[in-house]
Design a protein around this motif. Structure first.
Motif, mmCIF file in Angstrom:
data_model
loop_
_atom_site.group_PDB
_atom_site.id
_atom_site.type_symbol
_atom_site.label_atom_id
_atom_site.label_comp_id
_atom_site.label_asym_id
_atom_site.label_seq_id
_atom_site.Cartn_x
_atom_site.Cartn_y
_atom_site.Cartn_z
ATOM 1 N N ILE A 65 0.846 -1.190 0.000
ATOM 2 C CA ILE A 65 0.000 0.000 0.000
ATOM 3 C C ILE A 65 0.886 1.247 0.000
ATOM 4 C CG2 ILE A 65 -0.119 0.109 2.532
ATOM 5 C CD1 ILE A 65 -3.067 0.945 2.234
ATOM 6 N N LEU A 66 0.384 2.316 -0.606
ATOM 7 C CA LEU A 66 1.064 3.609 -0.532
ATOM 8 C C LEU A 66 0.623 4.320 0.743
ATOM 9 C CD1 LEU A 66 0.717 4.914 -4.210
ATOM 10 C CD2 LEU A 66 2.640 3.685 -3.183
ATOM 11 N N THR A 67 1.576 4.862 1.462
ATOM 12 C CA THR A 67 1.265 5.564 2.700
ATOM 13 C C THR A 67 2.410 6.524 3.009
ATOM 14 O OG1 THR A 67 0.668 5.295 5.035
ATOM 15 C CG2 THR A 67 2.285 3.759 4.145
ATOM 16 N N HIS A 68 2.372 7.139 4.185
ATOM 17 C CA HIS A 68 3.490 7.965 4.632
ATOM 18 C C HIS A 68 4.351 7.161 5.595
ATOM 19 C CE1 HIS A 68 1.018 11.220 2.925
ATOM 20 N NE2 HIS A 68 2.150 11.872 2.815
ATOM 21 N N GLN A 69 5.556 7.645 5.801
ATOM 22 C CA GLN A 69 6.572 6.890 6.517
ATOM 23 C C GLN A 69 6.104 6.396 7.883
ATOM 24 O OE1 GLN A 69 9.799 6.456 5.080
ATOM 25 N NE2 GLN A 69 10.217 5.003 6.723
ATOM 26 N N ALA B 7 6.001 3.267 -0.403
ATOM 27 C CA ALA B 7 5.227 2.045 -0.566
ATOM 28 C C ALA B 7 5.670 1.061 0.508
ATOM 29 C CB ALA B 7 5.449 1.445 -1.957
ATOM 30 N N VAL B 8 4.717 0.476 1.184
ATOM 31 C CA VAL B 8 5.018 -0.539 2.190
ATOM 32 C C VAL B 8 4.526 -1.878 1.640
ATOM 33 C CG1 VAL B 8 4.601 -1.342 4.532
ATOM 34 C CG2 VAL B 8 4.842 1.101 4.085
ATOM 35 N N LEU B 9 5.464 -2.798 1.437
ATOM 36 C CA LEU B 9 5.137 -4.127 0.923
ATOM 37 C C LEU B 9 5.224 -5.139 2.057
ATOM 38 C CD1 LEU B 9 7.217 -4.161 -2.400
ATOM 39 C CD2 LEU B 9 4.847 -3.425 -2.064
ATOM 40 N N TYR B 10 4.360 -6.125 2.017
ATOM 41 C CA TYR B 10 4.370 -7.198 3.013
ATOM 42 C C TYR B 10 4.730 -8.494 2.301
ATOM 43 C CZ TYR B 10 2.488 -3.803 6.233
ATOM 44 O OH TYR B 10 2.336 -2.685 7.030
ATOM 45 N N VAL B 11 6.002 -8.896 2.502
ATOM 46 C CA VAL B 11 6.599 -9.996 1.749
ATOM 47 C C VAL B 11 6.627 -11.260 2.612
ATOM 48 C CG1 VAL B 11 8.634 -10.738 0.457
ATOM 49 C CG2 VAL B 11 8.030 -8.309 0.554
ATOM 50 N N PRO B 12 6.229 -12.425 2.056
ATOM 51 C CA PRO B 12 6.340 -13.673 2.818
ATOM 52 C C PRO B 12 7.760 -13.882 3.324
ATOM 53 C CG PRO B 12 5.072 -14.017 0.804
ATOM 54 C CD PRO B 12 5.617 -12.614 0.727
ATOM 55 N N THR B 13 7.896 -14.373 4.533
ATOM 56 C CA THR B 13 9.213 -14.494 5.159
ATOM 57 C C THR B 13 10.154 -15.392 4.359
ATOM 58 O OG1 THR B 13 8.301 -16.273 6.545
ATOM 59 C CG2 THR B 13 8.347 -14.061 7.480
ATOM 60 N N GLY B 14 9.618 -16.385 3.667
ATOM 61 C CA GLY B 14 10.469 -17.280 2.899
ATOM 62 C C GLY B 14 11.126 -16.626 1.707
ATOM 63 N N GLU B 15 10.580 -15.510 1.233
ATOM 64 C CA GLU B 15 11.130 -14.823 0.064
ATOM 65 C C GLU B 15 11.848 -13.528 0.428
ATOM 66 O OE1 GLU B 15 7.708 -14.242 -2.360
ATOM 67 O OE2 GLU B 15 7.687 -16.301 -3.109
ATOM 68 N N ALA B 16 11.561 -12.976 1.591
ATOM 69 C CA ALA B 16 12.124 -11.681 1.965
ATOM 70 C C ALA B 16 13.632 -11.751 2.194
ATOM 71 C CB ALA B 16 11.436 -11.153 3.213
ATOM 72 N N GLY B 17 14.158 -12.947 2.508
ATOM 73 C CA GLY B 17 15.588 -13.074 2.761
ATOM 74 C C GLY B 17 16.447 -12.783 1.550
ATOM 75 N N ILE C 42 8.559 -4.379 4.074
ATOM 76 C CA ILE C 42 9.573 -3.778 3.216
ATOM 77 C C ILE C 42 9.110 -2.362 2.872
ATOM 78 C CG2 ILE C 42 10.901 -3.987 1.081
ATOM 79 C CD1 ILE C 42 11.284 -6.364 2.938
ATOM 80 N N VAL C 43 9.928 -1.368 3.190
ATOM 81 C CA VAL C 43 9.597 0.021 2.873
ATOM 82 C C VAL C 43 10.338 0.416 1.597
ATOM 83 C CG1 VAL C 43 9.620 2.415 3.654
ATOM 84 C CG2 VAL C 43 9.215 0.564 5.298
ATOM 85 N N THR D 165 -3.528 3.819 -1.335
ATOM 86 C CA THR D 165 -3.786 3.126 -2.591
ATOM 87 C C THR D 165 -3.035 1.800 -2.580
ATOM 88 O OG1 THR D 165 -4.023 5.211 -3.787
ATOM 89 C CG2 THR D 165 -3.593 3.252 -5.100
ATOM 90 N N LEU D 166 -3.719 0.726 -2.919
ATOM 91 C CA LEU D 166 -3.087 -0.589 -2.927
ATOM 92 C C LEU D 166 -2.147 -0.726 -4.119
ATOM 93 C CD1 LEU D 166 -6.151 -2.827 -1.964
ATOM 94 C CD2 LEU D 166 -4.289 -2.060 -0.484
ATOM 95 N N VAL D 167 -1.053 -1.438 -3.914
ATOM 96 C CA VAL D 167 -0.067 -1.663 -4.967
ATOM 97 C C VAL D 167 0.380 -3.129 -4.933
ATOM 98 C CG1 VAL D 167 0.783 0.713 -4.921
ATOM 99 C CG2 VAL D 167 1.875 -1.021 -3.478
ATOM 100 N N THR D 168 0.971 -3.555 -6.035
ATOM 101 C CA THR D 168 1.657 -4.844 -6.097
ATOM 102 C C THR D 168 3.085 -4.575 -6.523
ATOM 103 O OG1 THR D 168 -0.365 -6.019 -6.701
ATOM 104 C CG2 THR D 168 1.724 -7.133 -7.143
#
Length: 267
Positions: A60-64, A147-157, A219-220, A248-251
């Motif tokens: 999602i797009l947001t502020h810090q 943009a703040v992304l929420y990444v599965p832990t198995g892929e974020a590494g 992930i910021v 606003t939602l993002v991918t």
């Protein structure tokens, strides 16, 4: 018996002993050469070539500093609402008034920000702890979006700081306007719970959405500035001809360093 007799006749044919033996037909040699070419070429490609990699994640797009839900500290009836959805204000701004018995309580914002959702209405009877508004924390009006992304832990590494990111924005179709450009600025050390995400975004539904597949890492992504109507850089020259708003939602597609095919075998 017929096959045995034929075999004996061939053994007795001494004049054929000196005849050269044909090991393979010419067409077989061509096929063998083609296979060898493919194997050698594949080996060279596996060693020298590279394959692109990416990790995709919802966000999602947001502020810090995210958002929070303003709650009423008292029970009573709302008698005044002083801010509208979308308005910005400094710290300590009166937001609402609530009639509590014979006195009127003024509810102020504990921080500067912007109202993204006004939930309280004049005349509404509320209890202590009722949600009144969703407020985006904005201490400096010049603060840009992230943009703040929420990444599965198995892929974020696999993700590192300064990794480039392409963002498909829900309000700006990528087929027409391209994708928003950004780079990773921070990666959370620990996985985020549903409650942590809900508190940061001020929305329980978003907390449910981003933890549907388990607790992710946050992930910021810093958005690259550009001379476009939105103020940010896009994969197309101009991007959308309008402003891109927060919430606003993002991918996001995080572009990882390419990998050599041979590493798949070695790893």
């Amino acid at each position: 018996m017929k096959f045995r007799q034929n075999a004996l006749k061939k053994l007795n044919a001494l004049d054929e002993l000196d005849a050269p033996a044909r090991l393979a037909k010419p067409s077989s040699w061509i096929a063998l050469a083609a296979v060898a070419f493919v194997v050698i070429g594949g080996g060279i490609w596996a060693t020298v070539g590279s394959l692109p990699r990416m990790v995709t994640a919802a966000g999602i797009l947001t502020h810090q500093q995210g958002s929070f839900t303003l709650q009423s500290p008292v029970a009573g009836q709302i008698t005044g609402v002083f801010v509208d959805q979308g308005s910005t204000f400094p710290q300590g701004t009166p937001m609402l008034t609530v009639q509590v018995g014979n006195r009127t309580e003024i509810i102020r914002s504990v921080t500067g920000g912007r109202v993204t959702a006004m939930l309280g209405k004049v005349g509404q009877v509320i209890a202590a702890g009722s949600d009144l508004a969703v407020i985006e924390r904005i201490e400096d009006q010049s603060d840009g979006l992230v943009a703040v992304l929420y990444v599965p832990t198995g892929e974020a590494g696999l993700i590192r700081k300064d990794t480039p990111v392409d963002l498909a924005v829900q309000s700006a179709p990528a087929q027409e306007f391209g994708v928003l450009r950004g780079t990773v600025v921070s990666i959370s050390q620990f996985a985020e719970s549903r409650q942590q995400i809900s508190d940061f975004l001020g929305d329980d539904q978003l907390g449910d959405r981003f933890t549907a597949q388990g607790q992710p890492l946050k992930i910021v992504v810093r958005l690259m500035e550009g001379e476009t109507a939105s103020g940010y850089r896009w994969s197309t020259q101009s991007g959308p001809p309008y402003r891109i708003d927060s919430r606003t939602l993002v991918t996001g597609a995080v572009q990882l360093s390419p990998i050599k095919p041979i590493e798949w075998v070695v790893l």
